[in-house]
Design a protein around this motif. Structure first.
Motif, mmCIF file in Angstrom:
data_model
loop_
_atom_site.group_PDB
_atom_site.id
_atom_site.type_symbol
_atom_site.label_atom_id
_atom_site.label_comp_id
_atom_site.label_asym_id
_atom_site.label_seq_id
_atom_site.Cartn_x
_atom_site.Cartn_y
_atom_site.Cartn_z
ATOM 1 N N UNK A 50 0.720 -1.204 -0.150
ATOM 2 C CA UNK A 50 0.009 0.011 -0.193
ATOM 3 C C UNK A 50 0.870 1.103 0.101
ATOM 4 N N UNK A 51 2.050 1.233 0.671
ATOM 5 C CA UNK A 51 2.793 2.640 0.592
ATOM 6 C C UNK A 51 4.167 2.314 0.407
ATOM 7 N N UNK A 52 4.715 3.198 -0.623
ATOM 8 C CA UNK A 52 5.907 2.514 -1.419
ATOM 9 C C UNK A 52 6.700 4.104 -1.473
ATOM 10 N N UNK A 53 7.843 3.739 -1.836
ATOM 11 C CA UNK A 53 8.671 5.015 -2.194
ATOM 12 C C UNK A 53 9.235 5.721 -1.142
ATOM 13 N N UNK A 54 10.156 6.686 -1.416
ATOM 14 C CA UNK A 54 10.741 7.374 -0.469
ATOM 15 C C UNK A 54 10.008 8.608 -0.010
ATOM 16 N N UNK A 55 8.877 8.993 -0.785
ATOM 17 C CA UNK A 55 7.682 9.899 -0.327
ATOM 18 C C UNK A 55 6.772 9.137 0.854
ATOM 19 N N UNK A 56 6.827 7.884 0.851
ATOM 20 C CA UNK A 56 5.958 7.262 1.924
ATOM 21 C C UNK A 56 4.440 7.336 1.545
ATOM 22 N N UNK A 57 4.210 7.434 0.269
ATOM 23 C CA UNK A 57 2.829 7.923 -0.111
ATOM 24 C C UNK A 57 1.880 6.464 -0.428
ATOM 25 N N UNK A 58 0.528 6.717 -0.533
ATOM 26 C CA UNK A 58 -0.148 5.508 -0.633
ATOM 27 C C UNK A 58 -0.095 5.266 -2.064
ATOM 28 N N UNK A 59 -0.250 4.010 -2.802
ATOM 29 C CA UNK A 59 -0.146 3.642 -4.073
ATOM 30 C C UNK A 59 -1.463 4.211 -4.757
ATOM 31 N N UNK A 60 -1.126 4.655 -5.917
ATOM 32 C CA UNK A 60 -2.133 5.233 -6.818
ATOM 33 C C UNK A 60 -3.379 4.399 -6.984
ATOM 34 N N UNK A 61 -4.695 4.718 -6.405
ATOM 35 C CA UNK A 61 -5.823 4.308 -6.570
ATOM 36 C C UNK A 61 -5.930 2.743 -5.713
ATOM 37 N N UNK A 62 -5.081 2.886 -4.770
ATOM 38 C CA UNK A 62 -5.174 1.638 -3.902
ATOM 39 C C UNK A 62 -6.428 1.059 -3.398
ATOM 40 N N UNK A 63 -7.280 2.179 -3.071
ATOM 41 C CA UNK A 63 -8.690 1.732 -2.510
ATOM 42 C C UNK A 63 -9.368 0.869 -3.446
ATOM 43 N N UNK A 64 -9.441 1.086 -4.731
ATOM 44 C CA UNK A 64 -10.265 0.303 -5.665
ATOM 45 C C UNK A 64 -9.428 -0.817 -6.078
ATOM 46 N N UNK A 65 -8.206 -0.772 -6.470
ATOM 47 C CA UNK A 65 -7.260 -1.575 -7.106
ATOM 48 C C UNK A 65 -6.958 -2.773 -6.249
ATOM 49 N N UNK A 66 -6.732 -2.630 -5.076
ATOM 50 C CA UNK A 66 -6.479 -3.761 -3.838
ATOM 51 C C UNK A 66 -7.529 -4.623 -3.834
ATOM 52 N N UNK A 67 -8.852 -4.219 -3.704
ATOM 53 C CA UNK A 67 -10.054 -5.210 -3.572
ATOM 54 C C UNK A 67 -10.265 -5.957 -4.982
ATOM 55 N N UNK A 68 -10.037 -5.359 -5.933
ATOM 56 C CA UNK A 68 -10.359 -5.876 -7.424
ATOM 57 C C UNK A 68 -9.284 -7.030 -7.482
ATOM 58 N N UNK A 69 -8.027 -6.726 -7.085
ATOM 59 C CA UNK A 69 -6.902 -7.789 -7.235
ATOM 60 C C UNK A 69 -7.300 -8.933 -6.416
ATOM 61 N N UNK A 70 -7.667 -8.861 -5.276
ATOM 62 C CA UNK A 70 -7.929 -10.106 -4.388
ATOM 63 C C UNK A 70 -8.966 -10.854 -4.948
ATOM 64 N N UNK A 71 -10.161 -10.150 -5.292
ATOM 65 C CA UNK A 71 -11.459 -10.839 -5.734
ATOM 66 C C UNK A 71 -11.032 -11.645 -7.066
ATOM 67 N N UNK A 72 -10.157 -11.067 -7.985
ATOM 68 C CA UNK A 72 -9.771 -11.644 -9.082
ATOM 69 C C UNK A 72 -8.784 -12.906 -8.827
ATOM 70 N N UNK A 73 -7.874 -12.466 -8.288
ATOM 71 C CA UNK A 73 -7.142 -13.661 -7.928
ATOM 72 C C UNK A 73 -7.781 -14.897 -7.237
#
Ligand SMILES: Cc1cc2nc3c(=O)[nH]c(=O)nc-3n(C[C@H](O)[C@H](O)[C@H](O)COP(=O)(O)OP(=O)(O)OC[C@H]3O[C@@H](n4cnc5c(N)ncnc54)[C@H](O)[C@@H]3O)c2cc1C
Length: 349
Positions: A50-73
């Protein structure tokens, strides 16, 4: 006998695999072709963070991408009777006080063994992290595609396909499809339709290391990520380099990774393996998808960058809905946006 799939997908990395599944689940006739050599998906660590890089920022569109990934896999796990999606919390340790001051999210202090890790600046736990066993997912998918007659091994020359207004002829496969989708990842040889879209591809190198005495079961990030493989063996990566875009590991890459590992770890380690691959990054690191505006029988799904495991399920679904039912493609990932940019650069007003 010639074949008549509705969709031919060129490339069975994370992009082509997710798109094939999304079309198959809509009842479409699909043929996936892959030359079965190279490609970066097979070497991807499959981290979903969820949080990456030196900016310690939330990943782009995380809140919709993460559940879609789990449901798909989860659905593909059930269909292939294979387990490859593993939700597991991950740890982020701050490398500097400055980095810590940039982080405003939840988490508080993290408990890690201070005889294992350099955790002087603290860190936080990421409970929503996950890991995709990419090789296992790709193999299980390929076995299924083969079983239903939807896979062929071929090195397809993009210059030899013949699109017209109603179909695409592919003499090399003795096939004719309604649409052919290029899912080729980083392909410096390009193709006649989308080859003008510039890659900002980045080579990534990683190590497999043995760390005697280290029993951390979570992926740990601190300037480098360290992902457990079992029996005190870990994968550590990855570098970013915009030079020498090939799959050949370099001495500089190894030196950099070893230095970063020494900053993370208080334990000695031994390098077992060193590999490299090239991430297909385009524009602002967002996926790029759509039919060609002047030749709609050919289409493109690429630009998964460093996050193919997270991005591919959601955008393959969006693309399949577009290909089958004319659904909308988000303008920020629409291939037309990228082709327009190229043509306005070449034909300034
Ligand atoms: C070191 C490293 C670590 C990474 N770690 C992660 C990670 O932890 N998490 C994550 O989500 N992502 C990670 N990535 C990124 C991830 O690997 C990519 O986002 C993803 O693999 C891109 O998938 P793709 O399908 O677009 O391309 P590829 O995986 O490159 O697939 C393209 C496929 O097309 C085939 N092909 C190409 N041309 C032809 C042709 N003419 N005929 C037939 N077949 C063809 C190739 O054989 C290949 O199989 C990492 C990348 C690197 C380099």
């Amino acid at each position: 006998m010639s074949a008549h799939p509705e969709f031919v997908i060129v490339g069975q990395g994370l992009a082509g695999t997710a798109l094939a599944w999304q079309l198959l689940r809509r009842g479409r006739k699909v043929l996936v072709v892959d030359r079965e050599s190279g490609g970066c998906s097979r070497l991807a660590a499959g981290l979903i963070t969820p949080i990456t890089g030196k900016r310690v920022a939330k990943s782009w569109r995380w809140d919709e991408l993460r559940p879609a990934a789990e449901a798909f896999y989860r659905e593909i796990e059930t269909r292939t009777r294979t387990a490859f999606f593993h939700p597991r919390e991950a740890i982020r340790l701050f490398a500097t006080a400055n980095e810590r001051s940039r982080y405003s999210g939840p988490g508080g202090e993290v408990a890690v063994r201070d005889d294992w890790f350099n955790a002087a600046f603290g860190g936080f736990v990421m409970p929503e992290a996950a890991r995709l066993d990419v090789s296992c997912y790709l193999e299980a998918s390929r076995a299924h595609f083969r079983a239903v007659g939807a896979f062929r091994t071929a090195d397809l020359d993009p210059k030899q396909i013949e699109p017209n207004t109603s179909a695409v002829r592919i003499p090399q496969l003795d096939a004719e499809a309604q649409t052919l989708v290029f899912c080729r990842g980083f392909a410096p040889d390009g193709d006649p339709w989308f080859g003008a879209i510039p890659f900002r591809a980045a080579k990534g190198e990683f190590l497999t290391v043995r760390v005697p005495g280290l029993a951390e079961e979570r992926v740990t990030h601190r300037g480098v990520w360290l992902a457990p493989l079992g029996d005190e063996v870990f994968r550590a990566g990855a570098t970013y380099s915009w030079h020498q875009l090939d799959g050949v590991p370099t001495a500089a890459g190894r030196t950099e990774l070893e230095a970063r590992l020494r900053e993370l770890l208080k334990l000695p380690f031994e390098v077992i393996e060193h590999r490299a691959a090239v991430r297909p990054i385009i524009g602002g690191s967002v996926p790029v998808l759509g039919r060609h505006p002047d030749c709609p029988r050919v289409a493109f799904f690429n630009g998964l960058g460093s996050k193919g495991s997270l991005l591919s399920p959601f955008f393959a679904n969006q693309f399949a809905a577009h290909l089958c039912d004319g659904g909308e493609i988000d303008p920020e990932v629409d291939v037309r946006t990228f082709l327009n940019r190229v043509s306005s650069r070449h034909n300034p007003e």
